[in-house]
Design an enzyme around this catalytic site. Structure first.
Site, PDB file in Angstrom:
ATOM      1  N   ASN A  26       0.866  -1.177   0.000  1.00 30.18           N
ATOM      2  CA  ASN A  26       0.000   0.000   0.000  1.00 30.18           C
ATOM      3  C   ASN A  26       0.905   1.230   0.000  1.00 30.18           C
ATOM      4  O   ASN A  26       1.432   1.613   1.027  1.00 30.18           O
ATOM      5  CB  ASN A  26      -0.878  -0.031   1.268  1.00 30.18           C
ATOM      6  N   TRP A  27       1.070   1.802  -1.180  1.00 30.19           N
ATOM      7  CA  TRP A  27       2.035   2.902  -1.313  1.00 30.19           C
ATOM      8  C   TRP A  27       1.511   4.212  -0.740  1.00 30.19           C
ATOM      9  O   TRP A  27       2.261   5.171  -0.637  1.00 30.19           O
ATOM     10  CB  TRP A  27       2.411   3.096  -2.789  1.00 30.19           C
ATOM     11  N   LYS A  28       0.224   4.260  -0.453  1.00 35.33           N
ATOM     12  CA  LYS A  28      -0.391   5.491   0.072  1.00 35.33           C
ATOM     13  C   LYS A  28      -0.088   6.660  -0.894  1.00 35.33           C
ATOM     14  O   LYS A  28       0.019   6.432  -2.093  1.00 35.33           O
ATOM     15  CB  LYS A  28       0.069   5.752   1.499  1.00 35.33           C
TER      16      LYS A  28
ATOM     17  N   GLU B 156      -5.579  -4.612  10.431  1.00 34.19           N
ATOM     18  CA  GLU B 156      -4.534  -3.622  10.672  1.00 34.19           C
ATOM     19  C   GLU B 156      -4.864  -2.860  11.953  1.00 34.19           C
ATOM     20  O   GLU B 156      -5.664  -1.914  11.924  1.00 34.19           O
ATOM     21  CB  GLU B 156      -4.461  -2.632   9.506  1.00 34.19           C
TER      22      GLU B 156
ATOM     23  N   GLU C  65      -6.915   4.995   7.455  1.00 27.98           N
ATOM     24  CA  GLU C  65      -6.686   6.417   7.171  1.00 27.98           C
ATOM     25  C   GLU C  65      -7.901   7.025   6.474  1.00 27.98           C
ATOM     26  O   GLU C  65      -8.228   8.187   6.675  1.00 27.98           O
ATOM     27  CB  GLU C  65      -5.414   6.576   6.321  1.00 27.98           C
TER      28      GLU C  65
ATOM     29  N   SER D 282       3.208  -1.953  10.372  1.00 27.80           N
ATOM     30  CA  SER D 282       4.657  -2.015  10.615  1.00 27.80           C
ATOM     31  C   SER D 282       5.257  -3.382  10.325  1.00 27.80           C
ATOM     32  O   SER D 282       6.184  -3.820  11.003  1.00 27.80           O
ATOM     33  CB  SER D 282       4.994  -1.563  12.037  1.00 27.80           C
TER      34      SER D 282
ATOM     35  N   GLY E  57       2.769  -0.993   4.325  1.00 26.94           N
ATOM     36  CA  GLY E  57       2.818   0.435   4.021  1.00 26.94           C
ATOM     37  C   GLY E  57       4.259   0.883   3.822  1.00 26.94           C
ATOM     38  O   GLY E  57       4.836   0.741   2.742  1.00 26.94           O
ATOM     39  N   GLY E  58       4.865   1.406   4.868  1.00 25.94           N
ATOM     40  CA  GLY E  58       6.220   1.971   4.807  1.00 25.94           C
ATOM     41  C   GLY E  58       7.223   1.075   4.100  1.00 25.94           C
ATOM     42  O   GLY E  58       7.984   1.533   3.244  1.00 25.94           O
TER      43      GLY E  58
ATOM     44  N   HIS F  93      -9.528   1.482   4.391  1.00 30.95           N
ATOM     45  CA  HIS F  93      -8.281   1.638   5.149  1.00 30.95           C
ATOM     46  C   HIS F  93      -8.526   2.601   6.324  1.00 30.95           C
ATOM     47  O   HIS F  93      -9.297   3.553   6.196  1.00 30.95           O
ATOM     48  CB  HIS F  93      -7.176   2.174   4.234  1.00 30.95           C
TER      49      HIS F  93
ATOM     50  N   GLY G 179       2.293   2.474  10.714  1.00 37.07           N
ATOM     51  CA  GLY G 179       3.277   3.545  10.561  1.00 37.07           C
ATOM     52  C   GLY G 179       3.951   3.948  11.862  1.00 37.07           C
ATOM     53  O   GLY G 179       4.631   4.966  11.928  1.00 37.07           O
TER      54      GLY G 179
END
Ligand code: PGA
Length: 254
Positions: A10-12, A168, A98, A214, A235-236, A96, A174
């Site tokens: 998930n590159w956001k 999640e 966010e 994470s 993500g990251g 998600h 993150g």
């Protein structure tokens, strides 16, 4: 019941189209030809067209990060399922945390997107997870169960094989804080129970439940060794080929 591992990035809101192309080339070189683990990348909408051409020659599947519940029309700024299908998108991340936190998405509004996705042959990656406050109040399972039930209301039984869930925990996204292997398994097993209640034993056992929050090469093997952890939503660590491919390799080496 054997479920194929899925590692999805998930590159956001990161990477321009040319940066996205570079990263996809690197991921392709590292893990894009193996078929043991399903690999999916979810760049921003603006990179999907370029990405779509690049993944054509590989086993990498393209995903999107959101989608409108509507088919077409006066919805400024929105992207429809048909537009995604047209670019050979296979998966779409929905709900998600966010989007729930910053854009007011709810189990009900995400449910409409989940149903629109499957109707259009897109595979939803439906995200759920508790906040730190909810975990500390002992409400984790209760919160996650209602996210599963409400977000999957009226989900067609015939499409269960196309459904993916991503657990999640919001406090782990993150932050560098990961759920322990046991914490993840406890919630995943509980989600599995709800899926079996909703869809029956066989179909419930066929749904992949990803862990997200994470996840990185160093902690992936332990999480992915849990019986109900069927992959990761990253993500990251999905923003460099080294870290992302490292997670895929952690599965291949297990
Ligand atoms: P993270 O994000 O890996 O950076 O914690 C996961 C996600 O939000 O999907």
């Amino acid at each position: 019941m054997s479920r194929k591992y899925l590692i999805a990035g998930n590159w956001k809101m990161n990477k321009t189209a040319s940066e996205a192309a570079d990263l996809i080339r690197e991921i392709h070189a590292a893990v894009g030809s193996q078929t043991t683990v399903q690999v999916c990348v979810c760049p921003p909408f603006t990179s999907l067209a370029a990405a779509s051409e690049l993944v054509e020659q590989s086993e990498i599947i393209l995903g999107a990060q959101d989608m409108s519940p509507h088919a077409s029309g006066a919805y400024t700024g929105e992207i429809s399922a048909e537009m995604l299908r047209d670019l050979y998108v296979g998966f779409v991340i929905l709900g998600h945390s966010e989007r729930r936190q910053y854009y007011g998405e709810t189990n009900q509004s995400v449910n409409a997107k989940v149903l629109a996705a499957v109707q259009n042959n897109l595979k939803p990656i439906y995200c759920i997870g508790e906040t730190l406050e909810e975990r500390e109040a002992g409400q984790t399972l209760e919160v996650v169960r209602s996210q599963v039930r409400e977000g999957l209301e009226n989900f067609p039984a015939a499409s269960v094989e196309n459904l993916v869930l991503a657990y999640e925990p919001v406090w782990a996204i993150g932050t560098g804080k990961t759920a322990t292997d046991e914490m993840a398994q406890e919630v995943h097993a509980d989600i599995r129970k709800v899926l079996v209640e909703l869809f029956g034993e066989g179909p419930g056992a066929s749904v992949r439940i990803l862990y997200g929050g994470s996840m990185k090469p160093e902690n992936a093997a332990g999480l992915l060794a849990q019986p109900d952890v069927d992959g990761g939503l990253i993500g990251g660590a999905s923003l460099t080929s080294r870290a992302f491919s490292g997670i895929v390799e952690a599965v291949l080496e297990a």
